[in-house]
Design a protein around this motif. Structure first.
Motif, PDB file in Angstrom:
ATOM      1  N   VAL A  54       5.801  -9.766  -7.564  1.00 46.05           N
ATOM      2  CA  VAL A  54       5.701  -9.702  -9.022  1.00 46.05           C
ATOM      3  C   VAL A  54       5.009 -10.967  -9.487  1.00 46.05           C
ATOM      4  N   HIS A  55       4.078 -10.806 -10.431  1.00 50.39           N
ATOM      5  CA  HIS A  55       3.396 -11.964 -11.009  1.00 50.39           C
ATOM      6  C   HIS A  55       3.864 -12.127 -12.441  1.00 50.39           C
ATOM      7  N   ALA A 101       4.070   2.600  -9.126  1.00 52.75           N
ATOM      8  CA  ALA A 101       4.737   1.641 -10.012  1.00 52.75           C
ATOM      9  C   ALA A 101       3.724   0.746 -10.712  1.00 52.75           C
ATOM     10  N   ARG A 102       2.650   0.395 -10.045  1.00 54.92           N
ATOM     11  CA  ARG A 102       1.618  -0.453 -10.651  1.00 54.92           C
ATOM     12  C   ARG A 102       1.049   0.193 -11.915  1.00 54.92           C
ATOM     13  N   GLN A 103       0.998   1.511 -11.923  1.00 52.71           N
ATOM     14  CA  GLN A 103       0.467   2.227 -13.087  1.00 52.71           C
ATOM     15  C   GLN A 103       1.490   2.301 -14.226  1.00 52.71           C
ATOM     16  N   ASP A 148       0.800  -1.231   0.000  1.00 61.26           N
ATOM     17  CA  ASP A 148       0.000   0.000   0.000  1.00 61.26           C
ATOM     18  C   ASP A 148       0.836   1.286   0.000  1.00 61.26           C
ATOM     19  N   SER A 149       2.140   1.176  -0.179  1.00 60.23           N
ATOM     20  CA  SER A 149       2.975   2.379  -0.234  1.00 60.23           C
ATOM     21  C   SER A 149       2.699   3.159  -1.518  1.00 60.23           C
ATOM     22  N   ASP A 150       2.911   4.459  -1.457  1.00 58.68           N
ATOM     23  CA  ASP A 150       2.726   5.306  -2.642  1.00 58.68           C
ATOM     24  C   ASP A 150       3.629   4.861  -3.786  1.00 58.68           C
TER      25      ASP A 150
END
Length: 176
Positions: free
Chosen positions: A103-104, A85-87, A78-80
């Motif tokens: 990582v998947h 990075a997910r985006q 839940d870190s910023d």
């Protein structure tokens, strides 16, 4: 007595060095390259590519080619930083146990230290080939702003890679 190597585990590239005949030198691979791209690519046949061959897969297999995860080491799901990075990344980051970031790729989840361990394992192999002897010990550099959890994650990655991490050094300290 086994030699200790120095590893600059970089976000983009990794460099390995050792003291040879009293002089610190960066080690090169069989092609004469001193930069090891910090990229890991999981292939459909189960093979794991690291370095140049993995970097080449960023365009053809972006969902299974992992790069630039070093800044996320030790960061919670839940870190910023993780959410940003997910985006950005074409590969999938997922939430693991205890709010860890994973990582998947290719139907498997990998802890971030495992991804770094693939790069460190390749750096260790490069050093063993260049020095023509086994390498068991390493000093690894990290950014000065890495917190204790990030430093511990880096040390875990080294252990997974088969290295006894003698010390984690700040990059500015190592440069000095």
């Amino acid at each position: 007595m086994s030699v200790a190597i120095g590893i600059d585990l970089g976000t983009t590239n990794t460099v390995v060095a050792a003291v040879v005949d009293g002089v610190a030198v960066t080690l090169q691979d069989e092609k004469g390259k001193r930069l090891l791209p910090s990229v890991v690519s999981f292939q459909a046949n189960g093979q794991v590519l690291v370095g140049e061959p993995a970097r080449e897969k960023r365009l053809t297999d972006p969902e299974n080619t992992i790069f630039s995860v070093k800044p996320l080491l030790g960061r919670s799901w839940d870190s910023d930083e993780t959410q940003n990075a997910r985006q950005r990344f074409p590969f999938k980051l997922v939430q693991g146990a205890k709010n860890a970031t994973m990582v998947h790729a290719r139907d498997s989840d990998y802890a971030l230290p495992e991804i770094s361990a693939f790069v460190l394992r390749k750096a260790k192999a490069l050093a063993e080939q260049a020095l023509k002897q086994p390498v068991e010990k390493a000093v690894i550099t990290v950014p000065a702003n890495f917190n204790d959890l990030q430093r511990a994650s880096t040390k875990i990655a080294g252990k997974i890679a088969g290295l006894n991490v003698k010390r984690i050094l700040n990059e500015p300290t190592a440069a000095a």
